[in-house]
Design an enzyme around this catalytic site. Structure first.
Site, PDB file in Angstrom:
ATOM      1  N   CYS A  99      38.396  34.440  36.614  1.00  0.00           N
ATOM      2  CA  CYS A  99      39.294  35.035  37.619  1.00  0.00           C
ATOM      3  C   CYS A  99      38.245  35.224  38.982  1.00  0.00           C
ATOM      4  CB  CYS A  99      40.011  36.191  37.384  1.00  0.00           C
ATOM      5  SG  CYS A  99      40.906  35.738  35.699  1.00  0.00           S
ATOM      6  N   HIS A 392      48.527  34.791  40.690  1.00  0.00           N
ATOM      7  CA  HIS A 392      46.904  34.580  40.459  1.00  0.00           C
ATOM      8  C   HIS A 392      46.706  33.029  40.234  1.00  0.00           C
ATOM      9  CE1 HIS A 392      43.015  35.359  39.295  1.00  0.00           C
ATOM     10  NE2 HIS A 392      43.442  35.475  37.910  1.00  0.00           N
ATOM     11  N   CYS A 422      38.200  41.905  38.269  1.00  0.00           N
ATOM     12  CA  CYS A 422      37.798  41.640  36.650  1.00  0.00           C
ATOM     13  C   CYS A 422      37.899  40.062  36.515  1.00  0.00           C
ATOM     14  CB  CYS A 422      38.749  42.455  35.899  1.00  0.00           C
ATOM     15  SG  CYS A 422      40.448  41.683  35.960  1.00  0.00           S
TER      16      CYS A 422
END
EC number: 2.3.1.16
Length: 436
Positions: A99, A392, A422
């Site tokens: 991510c 996302h 994160c």
């Protein structure tokens, strides 16, 4: 505490982000259904170049990321160069840090500019959760390899006769950590329980995210950084993110069942970020190069830091480890920040990190610091909403956050901003941005 580490070239040039752009983000299997990540990347890079007003011949390098890999196009960066009419001599390579992938792309470009090997480059990322690499079972995969080596038809038939019906079923991409078998949602649940994050607080943060994102679109604050996307057969234009709930109320969130721990959990689809398609990119160069080209800087990259922690417990606390390093390297404190933008993978993870920012115990026991970096002023935090609302696309989120934070700093008259995320594998990323 580590010493300040200025991000400047040998000539004293700062790292400039001239422009940033993204596609609208779309939930899985909606607006971009059937559109692979490489095409989303081509769309955003082409438009970024057009809006920036510089010749693509001037681009020395493109560093791009993709988390959900396309086996037929493993180097998405090079495919974007070849598919957008850029010079074939433009260097291009791909990165992946889950991510935090486009954070890594930006960091790599910054390091290349500092080293003097690159003057102008594009960094970014794209992902599609709608076009997925569907695999085959291990038994079938091995049989196919063995069959390719077989010398006769009878040998091939003998190999295939050993397969069972279940061996022929397609295999969806794994959603669990390779090393632990844990899903990120499982870790979010663990963190909610460990740090006392209530379902009510998670739902409230999710509602806040959607409300602020809806307001940002309504006020027109995102129009300059989100392009209009046209997807075959080109009958409709995609102009806004389609995950934002513009009229949701808190009572609706309470009705959803837990998604991971069905009996005792608090993490739901509503207080988590959804699977999303999209792409984002930023144009970067040295300060002197921007001046020579007459390009005003959107902002500057002051510092960055990455972290790695245990994957069995608290895997999503990366921001709490990376942020203190980024602040130290920029020579500032949390109180100096005008804006703080944290990736909302889950409301539970976000709230747990906010608690750790303010925890002296965490600072002493985990970071070896005498005190916490400080409590976050929520009037500075995710002021335009976050990933729970926008969605996302794994490799694109970092570039979205960087562009969004720089534009919002400029709208507010300048200042310093933190972007942090994160990432799977116990990774974390943090960057300090500045607008004058």
């Amino acid at each position: 505490m580590s010493k300040p580490l200025p991000l400047v070239t040998r000539q004293g040039d700062r790292i400039v982000i001239v422009n940033g752009l993204r596609t609208p983000f779309a939930k899985q299997a909606t607006a971009y259904h059937g559109v692979p990540a490489v095409d989303l990347g081509k769309i955003v890079v082409s438009e970024l170049l057009a809006r920036s007003g510089i010749s693509s011949e001037l681009i020395d390098q493109l560093v791009f990321g993709q988390v959900v890999q396309m086996p037929e196009a493993p180097n998405i960066a090079r495919e974007i160069v070849l598919g957008t009419g850029m010079s074939v001599h433009t260097d291009a390579y791909s990165v992946s840090r889950a991510c935090a992938t486009s954070f890594q792309a930006v960091a790599n470009v910054a390091e290349s500019i500092i080293a003097g090997s690159v003057d102008i480059a594009i960094a970014g990322g794209a992902d599609s959760s709608s076009v997925l690499p569907i695999g085959v079972s291990k038994a079938l995969a091995r049989t196919l390899v063995d069959a390719n080596k077989a010398r006769s038809l009878s040998q091939k038939l003998k190999l295939f006769s050993r397969l069972r019906l279940r061996d022929l079923l397609p295999v969806a991409p794994a959603v669990a950590e390779y090393s632990t078998g844990l899903r990120m949602g499982d870790t979010a649940e663990q963190m909610a329980k460990t740090y006392g994050i209530s379902r009510e607080d998670q739902d409230a943060l999710a509602l806040r995210s959607h409300q602020l994102a809806a307001e940002a679109w309504q006020q027109g604050w995102l129009h300059d950084e989100v392009m209009t996307a046209y997807i075959p057969p080109y009958r409709e234009a995609i102009i806004e993110d389609n995950n934002i709930r513009k009229d949701s109320i808190l009572a609706q969130y309470a009705k959803l069942r837990p998604a991971f721990d069905r009996q005792h959990g608090s993490v739901t689809a509503a207080n988590s970020t959804p699977l999303t398609d999209g792409a984002a990119a930023v144009l970067m160069m040295s300060e002197s190069k921007a001046k020579a080209l007459g390009l005003p800087p959107l902002g500057y990259l002051r510092s960055f830091a990455f972290s790695a922690i245990d994957v069995w417990q608290d895997m999503l606390l990366g921001p709490s480890y990376a942020t203190p390093l980024a602040l130290d390297r920029a020579g500032i404190t949390l109180a100096d920040l005008t804006l703080i933008d944290m990736h909302e993978a889950f409301a539970a993870q976000t709230l747990a990190n906010l608690k750790m920012f303010a925890s002296d115990t965490f600072a002493r026991e985990k970071l070896g610091r005498s005190q916490a970096i400080g409590e976050v002023d929520m009037s500075k935090f995710n002021v335009l909403g976050g990933s729970i609302a926008y969605g996302h696309p794994f490799a694109a989120t970092g570039a979205r956050m960087i562009t969004q934070t720089l534009n919002e700093l400029r709208r507010r008259g300048g200042g310093l901003g933190l972007t942090t995320a994160c990432a799977a594998g116990g990774l974390g990323a943090a960057m300090i941005l500045e607008v004058e």
